[in-house]
Design a protein around this motif. Structure first.
Motif, mmCIF file in Angstrom:
data_model
loop_
_atom_site.group_PDB
_atom_site.id
_atom_site.type_symbol
_atom_site.label_atom_id
_atom_site.label_comp_id
_atom_site.label_asym_id
_atom_site.label_seq_id
_atom_site.Cartn_x
_atom_site.Cartn_y
_atom_site.Cartn_z
ATOM 1 N N ALA A 16 -1.173 10.879 9.034
ATOM 2 C CA ALA A 16 -0.577 11.549 7.631
ATOM 3 C C ALA A 16 -0.851 11.136 6.639
ATOM 4 C CB ALA A 16 0.871 12.144 7.922
ATOM 5 N N CYS A 17 -0.861 9.724 6.386
ATOM 6 C CA CYS A 17 -0.820 8.967 5.220
ATOM 7 C C CYS A 17 -1.999 9.025 4.396
ATOM 8 C CB CYS A 17 -0.403 7.469 5.499
ATOM 9 S SG CYS A 17 -0.382 6.493 3.839
ATOM 10 N N PRO A 18 -1.747 9.641 3.157
ATOM 11 C CA PRO A 18 -2.969 9.817 2.446
ATOM 12 C C PRO A 18 -3.555 8.632 1.577
ATOM 13 C CG PRO A 18 -1.246 10.804 1.068
ATOM 14 C CD PRO A 18 -0.513 10.516 2.613
ATOM 15 N N ASP A 21 0.896 -1.220 0.058
ATOM 16 C CA ASP A 21 0.207 0.192 0.101
ATOM 17 C C ASP A 21 0.817 1.160 0.073
ATOM 18 O OD1 ASP A 21 -2.108 -1.494 -0.031
ATOM 19 O OD2 ASP A 21 -2.514 -1.329 2.247
ATOM 20 N N CYS A 22 2.160 1.298 0.448
ATOM 21 C CA CYS A 22 2.910 2.335 0.475
ATOM 22 C C CYS A 22 3.209 2.603 -0.853
ATOM 23 C CB CYS A 22 4.152 2.057 1.477
ATOM 24 S SG CYS A 22 5.324 3.591 1.393
ATOM 25 N N VAL A 23 3.091 4.065 -1.385
ATOM 26 C CA VAL A 23 3.587 4.405 -2.664
ATOM 27 C C VAL A 23 4.714 5.395 -2.538
ATOM 28 C CG1 VAL A 23 1.275 4.178 -3.606
ATOM 29 C CG2 VAL A 23 1.803 6.377 -2.606
ATOM 30 N N HIS A 24 5.259 5.367 -1.283
ATOM 31 C CA HIS A 24 6.763 6.085 -1.214
ATOM 32 C C HIS A 24 6.569 7.512 -1.399
ATOM 33 C CE1 HIS A 24 8.132 2.112 -0.555
ATOM 34 N NE2 HIS A 24 7.709 1.903 -1.772
ATOM 35 N N CYS A 25 5.320 8.247 -1.149
ATOM 36 C CA CYS A 25 5.302 9.770 -1.543
ATOM 37 C C CYS A 25 5.814 10.519 -0.607
ATOM 38 C CB CYS A 25 3.777 9.830 -1.754
ATOM 39 S SG CYS A 25 2.889 9.734 0.177
ATOM 40 N N GLY A 26 6.026 10.154 0.686
ATOM 41 C CA GLY A 26 6.952 10.831 1.748
ATOM 42 C C GLY A 26 6.036 11.908 2.455
ATOM 43 N N PHE A 27 4.551 11.891 2.284
ATOM 44 C CA PHE A 27 3.821 12.859 3.046
ATOM 45 C C PHE A 27 3.882 12.560 4.492
ATOM 46 C CE2 PHE A 27 1.160 13.248 -0.954
ATOM 47 C CZ PHE A 27 1.424 14.495 -0.904
ATOM 48 N N CYS A 28 4.416 11.444 4.894
ATOM 49 C CA CYS A 28 4.507 11.188 6.316
ATOM 50 C C CYS A 28 5.506 11.533 6.979
ATOM 51 C CB CYS A 28 4.389 9.698 6.489
ATOM 52 S SG CYS A 28 5.647 8.561 5.582
ATOM 53 N N LEU A 29 6.606 12.058 6.262
ATOM 54 C CA LEU A 29 8.035 12.351 6.720
ATOM 55 C C LEU A 29 8.148 13.235 7.988
ATOM 56 C CD1 LEU A 29 10.481 11.978 3.600
ATOM 57 C CD2 LEU A 29 9.368 9.957 5.126
HETATM 58 S S1 SF4 Z 1 2.529 8.830 3.413
HETATM 59 FE FE1 SF4 Z 1 4.181 7.520 3.860
HETATM 60 S S2 SF4 Z 1 3.422 5.558 4.535
HETATM 61 FE FE2 SF4 Z 1 1.978 6.729 3.221
HETATM 62 S S3 SF4 Z 1 2.301 6.100 1.246
HETATM 63 FE FE3 SF4 Z 1 3.392 8.052 1.375
HETATM 64 S S4 SF4 Z 1 5.472 7.255 2.014
HETATM 65 FE FE4 SF4 Z 1 3.987 5.667 2.209
#
Ligand code: SF4
Ligand code: SF4
Length: 424
Positions: free
Chosen positions: A83-85, A23-31
């Motif tokens: 945080a994760c969308p 499910d993780c798309v590596h978007c980085g919104f959680c960082l």
């Molecule tokens: S917000 Fe973090 S955990 Fe969620 S998909 Fe993006 S990188 Fe993965």
């Protein structure tokens, strides 16, 4: 994903679920909301990096010391889940990984001993009570070079509490206050650390519930809900405590908790026993009845009149309440309804204070950095007091405030308002 030629690092008992990993798309919104990424600054200490490590573990032959370290650096605060969308269930994933580390990870004997000793002490109210007379001495020792040892954080954080308060007992049953409409029975979990070091908060909670019409049942046993071992991957220890809790409270429709970490763990019992045919249904039914104390109270119109509390209070969101249980509105509603109490919000509400179960004992330097950051944000609001619904947060924030201001549980404030008493 396969185990590869050498077999996977994860054993077959609940390895991190490849479907959840995907499910993780590596978007980085959680960082930015991740406290370990904030303090360590490396990709492998971010949610995204750890999810990659979970995937890697399905192909690697063994859990490496580096993997253990990066997973240990996770505070389990679940800010990334908020945080994760993409709806990545990092909470389920890390819950699957931690027991794997304890079963198969390369931990030193010293580290295993330390963790075992912490759980053996913290989950037993009787042992904690025995420690109370030594707390004052411990705080003196915290000014000596002993503070630089592994005992340092324990010596600094342990709160001074009178022995009489540590051994005081709640009544098994408290009737609703006179003159209010009865709301029924509620079971109340006393907790382990909470009942010894924050017995006044438990007493205040019971008074508030009774003032709002509840008959409060507060059995002495079970002694502990198993939250600390559960959130640290000590699955068997946690399951033993959880079974006692489930059995003790099965006759109730509502189980109220005033500790964020405990409530979060008790709501997870359904997952803990998902593979156990004997306990699965009982655990799920139990978890469905667990409510944080703010949820219990905010679900009904207030009955007891509130008296003014002229003070400015900064509300601290405990991670296990805000992120793990999604309880943010209710405490604000309850405190906001106290006449003359001004509620203020700190910057970076979503960032953990660094307490995180035993994290401030196992990662003291990083925890101190987060503790100072949180304390500074809370003080910058201009508040004269702080409200926090978790004992670990209260201790951590208190330890890192540059100048002392009181940290109260919201129930202490509500109780004082209902009784028209000064806040102690
Ligand atoms: S917000 Fe973090 S955990 Fe969620 S998909 Fe993006 S990188 Fe993965
Ligand atoms: S649980 Fe907290 S510390 Fe762990 S990855 Fe998520 S945000 Fe970071």
């Amino acid at each position: 994903m396969s185990g590869g030629q050498h077999g996977p690092a994860w054993d077959s008992h609940r390895p991190p679920d490849p479907e959840l990993i995907k499910d993780c798309v590596h978007c980085g919104f959680c960082l930015t909301t991740c406290p370990s990424y904030n303090v360590f600054g490396t990709e492998m200490d971010s949610p995204r990096g750890r999810i990659v490590l979970m995937r890697v573990g399905h192909d690697e032959p063994a859990i490496s010391p580096q993997m253990v370290e990066h997973f240990d650096n996770c505070l389990g605060c679940m800010a990334c889940v908020t945080a994760c969308p993409s709806g990545v269930q990092y909470d389920r994933l890390i819950e699957q990984v931690r027991p794997q580390l304890e079963r198969n990870g390369p931990r030193t004997r010293r580290e295993k001993w330390f963790r075992g000793a912490v759980f053996a002490l913290f989950t037993h109210p009787g042992r904690l009570r025995a420690m109370v007379p030594g707390v004052a001495i411990g705080r003196l020792l915290a000014r000596t070079p002993l503070r630089r040892t592994r005992l340092g954080p324990l010596l600094t954080l342990a709160p001074p509490v009178p022995l009489s308060a540590a051994v005081s007992r709640l009544p098994a049953v408290t009737k609703p206050a006179a003159g209010v409409s009865p709301r029924g029975k509620v079971a109340f979990l006393q907790g382990c650390l909470q009942r010894v070091f924050f017995g006044d908060v438990n007493a205040a909670t019971v008074r508030v519930l009774a003032a709002e019409g509840w008959e409060v049942h507060a059995p002495r046993k079970p002694r502990c809900c198993g939250a600390l071992p559960l959130h640290s991957g000590y699955e068997e220890t946690a399951a033993a405590s959880a079974k006692e809790v489930i059995a003790a409270y099965e006759g109730y429709d509502t189980i109220a908790v005033n500790v964020a970490g405990c409530g979060s763990a008790m709501k997870e019992y359904g997952h803990l026993f998902a593979d156990d045919p004997q306990w699965r249904e009982r655990a799920a039914a139990f978890s469905a009845k667990v409510r944080d104390i703010h949820e219990v109270l905010a679900a009904h119109p207030a009955q007891a009149p509130r008296h003014p509390l002229p003070m400015t209070v900064a509300y601290h969101d405990a991670c296990h309440l805000a992120h793990a249980q999604k309880v943010r509105r209710e405490p604000r509603e309850l405190l906001g309804a106290v006449p003359e109490l001004t509620l203020v919000e700190p910057r970076e509400w979503e960032l953990c204070c660094g307490s995180a179960g035993i994290w401030n004992l196992t990662k003291p330097a990083a925890a101190a950095e987060l503790g100072k950051r949180k304390a500074d944000n809370l003080l910058a609001t201009g508040a004269t007091a702080i409200a926090a619904a978790n004992p670990g947060c209260a201790l951590q924030i208190t330890a890192h405030l540059p100048r002392p201001i009181p940290v109260y549980h919201p129930m202490t404030l509500l109780d004082a308002s209902i009784r028209g008493a000064a806040v102690r």
